[in-house]
Design a protein around this motif. Structure first.
Motif, PDB file in Angstrom:
ATOM      1  N   LEU A 113       0.823  -1.222   0.000  1.00  0.00           N
ATOM      2  CA  LEU A 113       0.000   0.000   0.000  1.00  0.00           C
ATOM      3  C   LEU A 113       0.849   1.260   0.000  1.00  0.00           C
ATOM      4  N   VAL A 114       1.917   1.241   0.770  1.00  0.00           N
ATOM      5  CA  VAL A 114       2.698   2.470   0.942  1.00  0.00           C
ATOM      6  C   VAL A 114       3.587   2.728  -0.277  1.00  0.00           C
ATOM      7  N   GLY A 115       4.222   1.681  -0.800  1.00  0.00           N
ATOM      8  CA  GLY A 115       5.042   1.869  -2.002  1.00  0.00           C
ATOM      9  C   GLY A 115       4.190   2.346  -3.170  1.00  0.00           C
ATOM     10  N   VAL A 155       9.740  -1.273  -7.669  1.00  0.00           N
ATOM     11  CA  VAL A 155      10.017  -2.708  -7.803  1.00  0.00           C
ATOM     12  C   VAL A 155       9.393  -3.462  -6.635  1.00  0.00           C
ATOM     13  N   GLU A 156       8.815  -4.601  -6.946  1.00  0.00           N
ATOM     14  CA  GLU A 156       8.161  -5.449  -5.943  1.00  0.00           C
ATOM     15  C   GLU A 156       8.579  -6.881  -6.230  1.00  0.00           C
ATOM     16  N   LYS A 157       9.093  -7.567  -5.191  1.00  0.00           N
ATOM     17  CA  LYS A 157       9.636  -8.906  -5.448  1.00  0.00           C
ATOM     18  C   LYS A 157       8.538  -9.940  -5.667  1.00  0.00           C
ATOM     19  N   ARG A 158       7.354  -9.691  -5.111  1.00  0.00           N
ATOM     20  CA  ARG A 158       6.281 -10.675  -5.283  1.00  0.00           C
ATOM     21  C   ARG A 158       5.683 -10.581  -6.684  1.00  0.00           C
ATOM     22  N   LYS A 203      -5.603  -8.240   5.348  1.00  0.00           N
ATOM     23  CA  LYS A 203      -4.961  -7.376   6.362  1.00  0.00           C
ATOM     24  C   LYS A 203      -5.720  -6.065   6.623  1.00  0.00           C
ATOM     25  N   ALA A 204      -5.141  -4.917   6.247  1.00  0.00           N
ATOM     26  CA  ALA A 204      -5.774  -3.619   6.573  1.00  0.00           C
ATOM     27  C   ALA A 204      -7.119  -3.496   5.866  1.00  0.00           C
ATOM     28  N   ARG A 205      -8.092  -2.929   6.583  1.00  0.00           N
ATOM     29  CA  ARG A 205      -9.403  -2.735   5.960  1.00  0.00           C
ATOM     30  C   ARG A 205      -9.948  -1.339   6.200  1.00  0.00           C
ATOM     31  N   ARG A 206      -9.454  -0.666   7.249  1.00  0.00           N
ATOM     32  CA  ARG A 206     -10.055   0.625   7.565  1.00  0.00           C
ATOM     33  C   ARG A 206      -9.146   1.770   7.120  1.00  0.00           C
ATOM     34  N   PHE A 207      -9.630   2.579   6.222  1.00  0.00           N
ATOM     35  CA  PHE A 207      -8.862   3.727   5.738  1.00  0.00           C
ATOM     36  C   PHE A 207      -9.557   4.986   6.245  1.00  0.00           C
ATOM     37  N   ALA A 216     -10.827  -3.983   1.941  1.00  0.00           N
ATOM     38  CA  ALA A 216      -9.752  -4.924   2.270  1.00  0.00           C
ATOM     39  C   ALA A 216      -8.494  -4.606   1.450  1.00  0.00           C
ATOM     40  N   GLN A 217      -7.348  -4.777   2.110  1.00  0.00           N
ATOM     41  CA  GLN A 217      -6.057  -4.475   1.481  1.00  0.00           C
ATOM     42  C   GLN A 217      -5.879  -5.228   0.162  1.00  0.00           C
ATOM     43  N   ASP A 218      -6.368  -6.476   0.109  1.00  0.00           N
ATOM     44  CA  ASP A 218      -6.185  -7.251  -1.125  1.00  0.00           C
ATOM     45  C   ASP A 218      -7.118  -6.778  -2.244  1.00  0.00           C
ATOM     46  N   GLU A 237      13.204  -7.838  -7.678  1.00  0.00           N
ATOM     47  CA  GLU A 237      13.689  -7.676  -6.305  1.00  0.00           C
ATOM     48  C   GLU A 237      14.936  -6.792  -6.268  1.00  0.00           C
ATOM     49  N   LEU A 238      14.955  -5.892  -5.314  1.00  0.00           N
ATOM     50  CA  LEU A 238      16.192  -5.150  -5.044  1.00  0.00           C
ATOM     51  C   LEU A 238      17.102  -6.101  -4.286  1.00  0.00           C
ATOM     52  N   THR A 239      18.273  -6.392  -4.845  1.00  0.00           N
ATOM     53  CA  THR A 239      19.161  -7.351  -4.169  1.00  0.00           C
ATOM     54  C   THR A 239      20.291  -6.645  -3.423  1.00  0.00           C
ATOM     55  N   VAL A 291      -3.771 -15.364  16.290  1.00  0.00           N
ATOM     56  CA  VAL A 291      -3.831 -15.959  14.945  1.00  0.00           C
ATOM     57  C   VAL A 291      -4.972 -15.308  14.168  1.00  0.00           C
ATOM     58  N   ASN A 292      -4.724 -15.104  12.907  1.00  0.00           N
ATOM     59  CA  ASN A 292      -5.765 -14.629  11.988  1.00  0.00           C
ATOM     60  C   ASN A 292      -6.183 -15.796  11.102  1.00  0.00           C
ATOM     61  N   VAL A 293      -7.435 -16.183  11.212  1.00  0.00           N
ATOM     62  CA  VAL A 293      -7.938 -17.286  10.398  1.00  0.00           C
ATOM     63  C   VAL A 293      -8.779 -16.673   9.274  1.00  0.00           C
ATOM     64  N   GLY A 352       6.259   3.821   5.646  1.00  0.00           N
ATOM     65  CA  GLY A 352       5.355   2.707   5.952  1.00  0.00           C
ATOM     66  C   GLY A 352       5.921   1.793   7.017  1.00  0.00           C
ATOM     67  N   ASP A 353       5.589   0.493   6.913  1.00  0.00           N
ATOM     68  CA  ASP A 353       6.029  -0.464   7.937  1.00  0.00           C
ATOM     69  C   ASP A 353       7.551  -0.550   8.021  1.00  0.00           C
ATOM     70  N   ALA A 354       8.256  -0.176   6.995  1.00  0.00           N
ATOM     71  CA  ALA A 354       9.724  -0.138   7.081  1.00  0.00           C
ATOM     72  C   ALA A 354      10.157   0.845   8.162  1.00  0.00           C
ATOM     73  N   LEU A 398      -4.027   2.150  12.292  1.00  0.00           N
ATOM     74  CA  LEU A 398      -3.156   3.269  11.914  1.00  0.00           C
ATOM     75  C   LEU A 398      -1.937   2.862  11.083  1.00  0.00           C
ATOM     76  N   GLY A 399      -1.648   1.555  10.960  1.00  0.00           N
ATOM     77  CA  GLY A 399      -0.408   1.159  10.289  1.00  0.00           C
ATOM     78  C   GLY A 399      -0.319   1.683   8.874  1.00  0.00           C
ATOM     79  N   ALA A 400      -1.227   1.235   8.021  1.00  0.00           N
ATOM     80  CA  ALA A 400      -1.192   1.667   6.624  1.00  0.00           C
ATOM     81  C   ALA A 400      -1.525   3.147   6.511  1.00  0.00           C
ATOM     82  N   ASN A 401      -2.468   3.613   7.337  1.00  0.00           N
ATOM     83  CA  ASN A 401      -2.848   5.036   7.256  1.00  0.00           C
ATOM     84  C   ASN A 401      -1.655   5.945   7.547  1.00  0.00           C
ATOM     85  N   THR A 402      -0.833   5.561   8.522  1.00  0.00           N
ATOM     86  CA  THR A 402       0.358   6.371   8.832  1.00  0.00           C
ATOM     87  C   THR A 402       1.358   6.307   7.673  1.00  0.00           C
TER      88      THR A 402
HETATM   89  C1  LIG Z   1      -4.449  -8.128  10.809  1.00  0.00           C
HETATM   90  C2  LIG Z   1      -3.999  -6.762  10.372  1.00  0.00           C
HETATM   91  C3  LIG Z   1      -4.952  -5.763  10.269  1.00  0.00           C
HETATM   92  C4  LIG Z   1      -4.546  -4.468   9.908  1.00  0.00           C
HETATM   93  N1  LIG Z   1      -5.495  -3.488   9.803  1.00  0.00           N
HETATM   94  C5  LIG Z   1      -5.133  -2.239   9.440  1.00  0.00           C
HETATM   95  C6  LIG Z   1      -6.099  -1.217   9.224  1.00  0.00           C
HETATM   96  O1  LIG Z   1      -7.306  -1.452   9.328  1.00  0.00           O
HETATM   97  N2  LIG Z   1      -5.663   0.026   8.858  1.00  0.00           N
HETATM   98  C7  LIG Z   1      -4.339   0.275   8.697  1.00  0.00           C
HETATM   99  O2  LIG Z   1      -3.981   1.430   8.401  1.00  0.00           O
HETATM  100  N3  LIG Z   1      -3.396  -0.676   8.833  1.00  0.00           N
HETATM  101  C8  LIG Z   1      -3.754  -1.925   9.196  1.00  0.00           C
HETATM  102  N4  LIG Z   1      -2.813  -2.906   9.284  1.00  0.00           N
HETATM  103  C9  LIG Z   1      -1.397  -2.612   8.976  1.00  0.00           C
HETATM  104  C10 LIG Z   1      -1.136  -2.623   7.473  1.00  0.00           C
HETATM  105  O3  LIG Z   1      -1.508  -3.863   6.921  1.00  0.00           O
HETATM  106  C11 LIG Z   1       0.345  -2.342   7.213  1.00  0.00           C
HETATM  107  O4  LIG Z   1       0.736  -1.212   7.957  1.00  0.00           O
HETATM  108  C12 LIG Z   1       0.596  -2.085   5.724  1.00  0.00           C
HETATM  109  O5  LIG Z   1       0.265  -3.200   4.957  1.00  0.00           O
HETATM  110  C13 LIG Z   1       2.055  -1.732   5.489  1.00  0.00           C
HETATM  111  O6  LIG Z   1       2.219  -1.463   4.126  1.00  0.00           O
HETATM  112  P1  LIG Z   1       3.690  -1.281   3.527  1.00  0.00           P
HETATM  113  O7  LIG Z   1       3.473  -1.001   2.084  1.00  0.00           O
HETATM  114  O8  LIG Z   1       4.465  -0.337   4.353  1.00  0.00           O
HETATM  115  O9  LIG Z   1       4.371  -2.699   3.746  1.00  0.00           O
HETATM  116  P2  LIG Z   1       4.034  -4.119   3.108  1.00  0.00           P
HETATM  117  O10 LIG Z   1       2.593  -4.268   2.830  1.00  0.00           O
HETATM  118  O11 LIG Z   1       4.679  -5.123   3.990  1.00  0.00           O
HETATM  119  O12 LIG Z   1       4.764  -4.084   1.698  1.00  0.00           O
HETATM  120  C14 LIG Z   1       6.157  -4.192   1.577  1.00  0.00           C
HETATM  121  C15 LIG Z   1       6.450  -4.833   0.246  1.00  0.00           C
HETATM  122  O13 LIG Z   1       7.842  -4.750  -0.019  1.00  0.00           O
HETATM  123  C16 LIG Z   1       8.205  -5.899  -0.742  1.00  0.00           C
HETATM  124  N5  LIG Z   1       9.668  -6.071  -0.647  1.00  0.00           N
HETATM  125  C17 LIG Z   1      10.397  -6.344   0.459  1.00  0.00           C
HETATM  126  N6  LIG Z   1      11.699  -6.402   0.161  1.00  0.00           N
HETATM  127  C18 LIG Z   1      11.801  -6.163  -1.171  1.00  0.00           C
HETATM  128  C19 LIG Z   1      12.905  -6.121  -2.078  1.00  0.00           C
HETATM  129  N7  LIG Z   1      14.170  -6.310  -1.667  1.00  0.00           N
HETATM  130  N8  LIG Z   1      12.665  -5.858  -3.378  1.00  0.00           N
HETATM  131  C20 LIG Z   1      11.379  -5.665  -3.808  1.00  0.00           C
HETATM  132  N9  LIG Z   1      10.296  -5.724  -2.983  1.00  0.00           N
HETATM  133  C21 LIG Z   1      10.519  -5.959  -1.696  1.00  0.00           C
HETATM  134  C22 LIG Z   1       7.410  -7.008  -0.079  1.00  0.00           C
HETATM  135  O14 LIG Z   1       7.276  -8.131  -0.916  1.00  0.00           O
HETATM  136  C23 LIG Z   1       6.088  -6.310   0.204  1.00  0.00           C
HETATM  137  O15 LIG Z   1       5.140  -6.527  -0.814  1.00  0.00           O
HETATM  138  C24 LIG Z   1      -3.185  -4.212   9.639  1.00  0.00           C
HETATM  139  C25 LIG Z   1      -2.240  -5.242   9.722  1.00  0.00           C
HETATM  140  C26 LIG Z   1      -2.640  -6.503  10.075  1.00  0.00           C
HETATM  141  C27 LIG Z   1      -1.605  -7.600  10.152  1.00  0.00           C
END
Ligand SMILES: Cc1cc2nc3c(=O)[nH]c(=O)nc-3n(C[C@H](O)[C@H](O)[C@H](O)COP(=O)(O)OP(=O)(O)OC[C@H]3O[C@@H](n4cnc5c(N)ncnc54)[C@H](O)[C@@H]3O)c2cc1C
Length: 500
Positions: free
Chosen positions: A27-29, A46-49, A57-61, A127-129, A151-153, A211-213, A306-308, A318-322
């Motif tokens: 989401l953040v990239g 670039v995204e390795k996946r 995962k995240a659902r509330r924006f 939903a994030q997906d 992938e960035l290596t 656990v998230n099921v 983002g999460d980095a 707040l994770g993705a929103n921040t």
């Molecule tokens: C159960 C759950 C519920 C949540 N609910 C919320 C919510 O409601 N609202 C909210 O704001 N947040 C929520 N969050 C948090 C949110 O999901 C994360 O904060 C968000 O996904 C982070 O996004 P990101 O892009 O920073 O990181 P990521 O989604 O982790 O993306 C990082 C990407 O970098 C890629 N990558 C890594 N290394 C490399 C490389 N060397 N080269 C290329 N690609 C690479 C990875 O493959 C990955 O796709 C929730 C989290 C969880 C687990």
């Protein structure tokens, strides 16, 4: 303007070039790439996946993220993608799903308890997906070069830029890319952050394992008329919370305790209270709430987002929103430096502003629990302050001088310096949040002609928080950089801030 993957400049050493390399297609990239394109920056992501996130995962924006999507011209598209959950903003509670009742929705109120409108946008449950493919398509349409399975290596930086080694998992080939700057949006484990030797601080684990099921089951008849975002299920067999992913077939059950190997289909049928013959468990993911913030957000030409940069429990969503707010803050600064409008020192304000904001969000998140019946804790930030990104930067790219402090335990924005401009309608459909971005703007309380010499768009604002003759200088990310009555000041302040 150079844009898209097919228009790379290729030099004699076959090194591709771009202005900004974004590592990570979450989401953040993806938002970073969109913000950079909005500012006309040539960006490669670039995204390795091979695909966007397979997990909901995240659902509330929150409204602040929706305001950012609004600026990017995406709010309607996001809302359209979110239509399955359009009526699912309430919480619910019960012993089992069939016994669950909806809880009343909380609305923002003013000091006298009157309902107030805090944003031109409503929050959005998606939903994030579902959201990530929308952002990926939008980034491509906006001209970003988006390369999945890449992938960035490794990387190295010097005074002029960042040299990245990339591996294309589709072709098996490696290549080099040279960028003026890199943004590491590569997630919580961030290989880029590790390579830079940036440590993290914070409370670490802030609760037991969960656990998230993630499961599929047609529960549409069971929830019809009692739609919910989260339903707290209190059955002693497996207490937890049920999250609507599409409100009909897709669900996530969040249970405390780290036990993955349980008879989840049987337990789920018990807590749902229905036979659900078509129930199918798709994944069981263990996770633990953590609060950790990077000790530095920037290292030379590489910036974390983002999460980095920050991880936090999901209890305040707040994770993705921040992270989306990080992208919005960093994007205009990188663009201003790349265009020569600003000195590189402007980028120092990214860490000065967003690291305390990351701490604030992570701290607030880690002091909350998942309990939908709990009354708001008056010692914590008002949820609408969090939702509107109402955090006041303690230092950064705004005017010097005594700054009036914005409260966090009540929602009372008042156009203070270093905060987001409060929402007011200027015209039907035109909010104060619409007047800046991608450029700067002025909101003035008197004759706009008095401010014309600043060479900025000027909007007349008739607001309770502005005294006669006062004006606000608004940055491209809607943050108030200056407030005052001197009509010659805004241009000078802006020039000084851009000089770093
Ligand atoms: C159960 C759950 C519920 C949540 N609910 C919320 C919510 O409601 N609202 C909210 O704001 N947040 C929520 N969050 C948090 C949110 O999901 C994360 O904060 C968000 O996904 C982070 O996004 P990101 O892009 O920073 O990181 P990521 O989604 O982790 O993306 C990082 C990407 O970098 C890629 N990558 C890594 N290394 C490399 C490389 N060397 N080269 C290329 N690609 C690479 C990875 O493959 C990955 O796709 C929730 C989290 C969880 C687990």
């Amino acid at each position: 303007m150079v844009a898209g993957c097919t228009t790379y400049i290729v030099n004699v050493q076959s090194t591709r070039e771009c202005q900004v390399l974004v590592v990570g297609g979450g989401l953040v990239g993806l938002t970073t790439a969109l913000v950079l394109r909005h500012h006309g920056v040539d960006v490669t992501l670039v995204e390795k996946r091979a695909t966007t996130s397979p997990q909901p995962k995240a659902r509330r924006f929150h409204v602040r993220s929706m305001e950012i999507f609004r600026e990017l011209g995406l709010a309607e598209t996001v809302r359209e993608a979110a239509r399955d959950l359009a009526e699912h903003d309430r919480m619910a509670v019960g012993r089992t799903l069939v016994e669950a009742r909806q809880l009343p929705l909380r609305h923002p109120t003013g000091s006298a308890g009157e309902p107030i409108e805090i944003s031109p946008e409503l929050p959005c449950l998606v939903a994030q997906d579902v959201l990530e493919p929308v952002l990926r398509q939008a980034a491509q349409d906006a001209g970003a070069c988006v390369r999945f399975r890449t992938e960035l290596t490794s990387f190295a930086q010097d005074a002029d830029g960042v040299r990245a080694e990339l591996h294309d998992h589709r072709t098996g080939r490696s290549s080099q890319l040279r960028a003026s700057f890199a943004v590491a949006a590569d997630g919580a484990r961030s290989p880029v952050r590790s390579a830079l030797g940036i440590d993290r601080s914070g409370r670490g684990a802030v609760g037991g394992p969960n656990v998230n099921v993630y499961f599929h089951a047609d529960l549409s008849d069971v929830v019809r008329g009692r739609e919910f975002n989260l339903c707290q299920l209190e059955h002693p067999a497996a207490p937890g919370a049920l999250a609507s992913v599409d409100g009909r077939f897709r669900w996530v059950f969040m249970a405390s305790g780290g036990e993955v190997e349980r008879d989840w289909p049987a337990l789920l049928r018990t807590v749902l209270g229905v036979p659900a013959p078509d129930l199918e468990v798709r994944s069981v993911l263990p996770w633990r709430p953590e609060m950790l913030v990077a000790d530095r957000y920037s290292d030379g030409r590489v910036h974390l987002a983002g999460d980095a940069a920050h991880v936090m429990p999901p209890f305040a969503a707040l994770g993705a929103n921040t992270g989306i707010a990080d992208a919005h803050n960093l994007g205009w600064k990188l663009a201003a430096v790349l265009s020569g409008e600003a000195a590189p020192a402007l980028l120092d304000s990214y860490d000065a502003e967003r690291r305390p904001a990351g701490w604030f969000a992570a701290d607030q998140s880690s002091r909350r629990q998942l309990d939908v019946t709990a009354e708001p804790d008056p010692t914590l930030a008002d949820p609408f302050v969090l939702a509107a990104g109402g955090y006041q930067y303690p230092a950064g790219a705004f005017a010097d001088g005594p700054v009036e402090v914005e409260p966090v335990t009540e929602f009372a924005p008042a156009g203070r310096i270093a905060t987001r401009i409060p929402h007011r309608w200027l015209d039907p459909g035109l909010s104060t949040l619409d007047i800046a971005g991608p450029g700067w703007a002025l909101a003035v309380s008197d004759d706009p002609r008095r401010w014309a010499a600043n060479d900025l768009p000027v909007h007349r604002l008739d607001a309770d928080f502005l005294a006669p003759g006062e004006a606000l200088l608004i940055r491209p990310d809607d943050v108030i950089a200056w407030r005052g009555t001197d009509p010659t000041a805004p241009a000078e302040v802006r020039e000084k801030l851009l000089a770093g």
